[in-house]
Design a protein around this motif. Structure first.
Motif, mmCIF file in Angstrom:
data_model
loop_
_atom_site.group_PDB
_atom_site.id
_atom_site.type_symbol
_atom_site.label_atom_id
_atom_site.label_comp_id
_atom_site.label_asym_id
_atom_site.label_seq_id
_atom_site.Cartn_x
_atom_site.Cartn_y
_atom_site.Cartn_z
ATOM 1 N N ASN A 13 1.113 -1.199 0.029
ATOM 2 C CA ASN A 13 0.194 -0.146 -0.036
ATOM 3 C C ASN A 13 1.087 1.525 -0.439
ATOM 4 O O ASN A 13 2.301 1.379 0.267
ATOM 5 C CB ASN A 13 -0.973 -0.216 1.949
ATOM 6 N N PRO A 16 -2.678 8.059 0.193
ATOM 7 C CA PRO A 16 -3.491 7.772 -1.292
ATOM 8 C C PRO A 16 -3.524 7.638 -2.524
ATOM 9 O O PRO A 16 -3.309 9.705 -2.512
ATOM 10 C CB PRO A 16 -4.804 8.054 0.017
ATOM 11 N N PRO A 17 -4.476 7.916 -3.265
ATOM 12 C CA PRO A 17 -4.592 6.547 -2.941
ATOM 13 C C PRO A 17 -3.737 5.396 -3.519
ATOM 14 O O PRO A 17 -3.058 5.098 -3.441
ATOM 15 C CB PRO A 17 -5.872 6.741 -4.813
ATOM 16 N N THR A 91 -8.948 3.888 -3.058
ATOM 17 C CA THR A 91 -9.016 4.849 -1.664
ATOM 18 C C THR A 91 -9.194 4.760 -0.726
ATOM 19 O O THR A 91 -10.529 4.388 0.064
ATOM 20 C CB THR A 91 -10.805 6.781 -2.203
ATOM 21 N N ILE A 92 -8.312 5.743 0.405
ATOM 22 C CA ILE A 92 -8.438 5.448 1.607
ATOM 23 C C ILE A 92 -8.824 7.243 2.553
ATOM 24 O O ILE A 92 -7.840 7.577 1.624
ATOM 25 C CB ILE A 92 -7.677 4.719 1.993
ATOM 26 N N PRO A 95 -3.450 8.446 4.679
ATOM 27 C CA PRO A 95 -2.188 7.937 3.955
ATOM 28 C C PRO A 95 -1.772 7.410 4.919
ATOM 29 O O PRO A 95 -0.546 7.379 6.038
ATOM 30 C CB PRO A 95 -1.388 9.683 3.383
#
Length: 222
Positions: A13, A16-17, A91-92, A95
């Protein structure tokens, strides 16, 4: 047609995104998106680049869990997939780091697909397990994964298996050919650090018979 894994890809990960990659998606499949996130982050939406427009992604009800000291886990999915998706944009809310497992399965229902969604937080002193999943159909696809505060797992006990590509040994699945019942993934080794975990059960297309009560051991012994 029995449920089968088509592909699985683990991504780190960022954002974001978050941007996760996969080989080109097939038609009429299930795309399962399992995310480990830092802190109390949440997923607010997912889109992909499938031909003719993005697949429609939804959260599995009951799968999200968070603990400020450990992090968050959540499961989203798209059913009856459109072909050609190679990139997912997730999308979160904040960050954070973590990982995302994208797994595509064939033979899953293209209509009503969720049999169960669960989450679990375990404080220190508890064995690493997935949440208890209760199935009502024969042939469900079960997925579960853990986010640990310290020692990561090295495996999972049978009949569960690690999802291919999972270098961190945190993501597991089980295609249940038995009768409905309760099932729980047991990760190894059994370190007892704090853990958050999410799980889901997806149903196959045929659901004309739910079968009788299952006998014998259903849950992994913990």
């Amino acid at each position: 047609m029995a449920i089968a894994l088509v592909q699985s890809v683990l991504s780190s990960n960022g954002g974001p995104p978050i941007v996760a990659s996969m080989a080109s998606s097939g038609t009429g499949n299930l795309i399962s998106v399992m995310c480990i996130l830092g802190g109390t982050a949440t997923i607010t939406g997912i889109v992909d680049n499938a031909a003719g427009g993005s697949n429609t992604y939804q959260a599995v009800p009951g799968a999200y869990v968070t603990n400020v000291a450990v992090g968050s886990t959540d499961i989203w999915y798209a059913k009856n997939s459109r072909p050609g998706a190679t990139t997912l944009t997730i999308t979160i809310s904040t960050p954070v780091g973590g990982s995302t497992m994208v797994a595509e399965y064939s033979g899953v229902s293209t209509g009503s697909v969720i049999d169960d969604g669960e989450n679990l937080f375990l404080g220190g002193g508890n064995t690493k397990v997935g949440p208890v999943l209760t199935t009502t159909k024969t042939g469900d696809l079960l997925v579960a994964f853990v986010n640990c505060s310290a020692v990561v797992p090295t495996g999972v006990t049978s009949p569960w298996s690690l999802i291919p590509g999972d270098v961190n040994c945190e993501y597991a699945h089980y295609i249940n050919t038995g009768a409905p019942g309760t099932y729980q993934a047991l990760f190894t080794p059994h370190q007892t650090d704090a853990t958050v975990t999410s799980g889901a059960a997806f149903i196959p297309p045929q659901s004309s018979s739910t079968g009788g009560p299952k006998t014998g051991m259903l849950m992994s012994e913990v």
